[in-house]
Design an enzyme around this catalytic site. Sequence first.
Site, PDB file in Angstrom:
ATOM      1  N   ASP A  57      -2.120   1.035  -6.273  1.00  0.00           N
ATOM      2  CA  ASP A  57      -1.026   1.250  -6.648  1.00  0.00           C
ATOM      3  C   ASP A  57      -0.052   0.780  -7.691  1.00  0.00           C
ATOM      4  O   ASP A  57       0.997   1.235  -8.086  1.00  0.00           O
ATOM      5  CB  ASP A  57      -1.060   0.358  -5.177  1.00  0.00           C
ATOM      6  CG  ASP A  57      -1.625   0.791  -3.779  1.00  0.00           C
ATOM      7  OD1 ASP A  57      -0.254   1.276  -2.934  1.00  0.00           O
ATOM      8  OD2 ASP A  57      -2.635   0.717  -4.035  1.00  0.00           O
ATOM      9  N   HIS A  85      -4.150   5.844   6.313  1.00  0.00           N
ATOM     10  CA  HIS A  85      -3.227   6.265   5.149  1.00  0.00           C
ATOM     11  C   HIS A  85      -2.226   6.443   5.813  1.00  0.00           C
ATOM     12  O   HIS A  85      -0.920   7.039   4.750  1.00  0.00           O
ATOM     13  CB  HIS A  85      -3.428   7.863   5.250  1.00  0.00           C
ATOM     14  CG  HIS A  85      -5.322   7.831   4.367  1.00  0.00           C
ATOM     15  ND1 HIS A  85      -5.005   7.510   2.444  1.00  0.00           N
ATOM     16  CD2 HIS A  85      -6.520   8.585   4.455  1.00  0.00           C
ATOM     17  CE1 HIS A  85      -6.599   6.951   2.595  1.00  0.00           C
ATOM     18  NE2 HIS A  85      -7.553   8.109   3.437  1.00  0.00           N
ATOM     19  N   GLU A 101       1.724   5.212  -0.280  1.00  0.00           N
ATOM     20  CA  GLU A 101       1.609   6.492  -0.207  1.00  0.00           C
ATOM     21  C   GLU A 101       1.970   7.427  -1.165  1.00  0.00           C
ATOM     22  O   GLU A 101       3.529   7.121  -1.126  1.00  0.00           O
ATOM     23  CB  GLU A 101       1.166   7.196   0.968  1.00  0.00           C
ATOM     24  CG  GLU A 101       1.173   5.946   2.450  1.00  0.00           C
ATOM     25  CD  GLU A 101      -0.829   6.709   2.598  1.00  0.00           C
ATOM     26  OE1 GLU A 101      -0.802   7.183   1.955  1.00  0.00           O
ATOM     27  OE2 GLU A 101      -0.855   5.544   2.652  1.00  0.00           O
ATOM     28  N   ASP A 117       0.871  -1.451  -0.785  1.00  0.00           N
ATOM     29  CA  ASP A 117       0.156   0.189   0.076  1.00  0.00           C
ATOM     30  C   ASP A 117       0.694   0.700   0.345  1.00  0.00           C
ATOM     31  O   ASP A 117       1.705   1.525   0.605  1.00  0.00           O
ATOM     32  CB  ASP A 117      -0.832   0.000   1.139  1.00  0.00           C
ATOM     33  CG  ASP A 117      -2.351   1.445   1.105  1.00  0.00           C
ATOM     34  OD1 ASP A 117      -2.824   0.993   0.265  1.00  0.00           O
ATOM     35  OD2 ASP A 117      -1.798   1.815   1.280  1.00  0.00           O
ATOM     36  N   ASP A 146      -1.845   0.845   7.323  1.00  0.00           N
ATOM     37  CA  ASP A 146      -3.212   0.550   5.803  1.00  0.00           C
ATOM     38  C   ASP A 146      -2.688  -1.232   5.066  1.00  0.00           C
ATOM     39  O   ASP A 146      -3.405  -2.233   5.408  1.00  0.00           O
ATOM     40  CB  ASP A 146      -3.148   1.032   4.242  1.00  0.00           C
ATOM     41  CG  ASP A 146      -4.051   2.288   4.738  1.00  0.00           C
ATOM     42  OD1 ASP A 146      -4.530   2.728   6.169  1.00  0.00           O
ATOM     43  OD2 ASP A 146      -3.903   3.636   3.939  1.00  0.00           O
TER      44      ASP A 146
END
Length: 226
Positions: free
Chosen positions: A139, A196, A42, A40, A201
């Site tokens: 992603d 987030h 960011e 995941d 996550d």
Amino acid sequence: MLKLTCLAKNCINNFRCNGQLRKIMTGIQPQFFDYFLVLDFEATCEDFTKIQPVQEIIEFPVLKISAKTFESEATFHQYVQPRVNRELTSFCTKLTGIIQDMVDDQPHLEETLQKFDVWLKDQNLVNQRFCFVTYGDWDLKTMLPGQCEYFNVPLPAYFKQWMNIKLPISDLTGIWPKGMLSALDVLRLHHIGRHHSGIDDCANIAKMLKFLALKGKVFEPTVCHT
């Protein structure tokens, strides 16, 4: 009695070999893969608008999940320094919890990909069957390929196959989840950590993955690019 005990042990060992005992004891079916890599990202962002000219990954976390136990066995976690928009926006920091000091002097994307490749080898994953697991397709369909293309960084082939966990959630519940919090709510699971935060996550995705496995789901890739 000794003979019976030995016979029982042999039966148990045979069950373990073919995965049937695990299925009976836990509900977990034998899987097509040895490991699931929960991922995941960011990335740099701005409020109400798409950041220009390119969005860049700033957190790159992956959990190595055993397909037998659905427990985490190892973690890759790297903050990544952006090249174009080097200063994180206040919106980005508020959303992700990532502050400027956490990305300053960190490796750029290409070095991070090299470090991840070394980690895969250190974990002996190159000799195992593994599949990435994401929440949504962003992603690995949009974020990583887009940044690699922008900076002319080769995209490793193993990133071209993954499972969007929304699909097995929908198969089980009949509900297509939107945000991650809504998916956890549908499955009646508690959220852990900070929403987030990439690494948190990942932990929540792994939690959903195990829940689905205990319900007897056998996972397959939902996207596979050649």
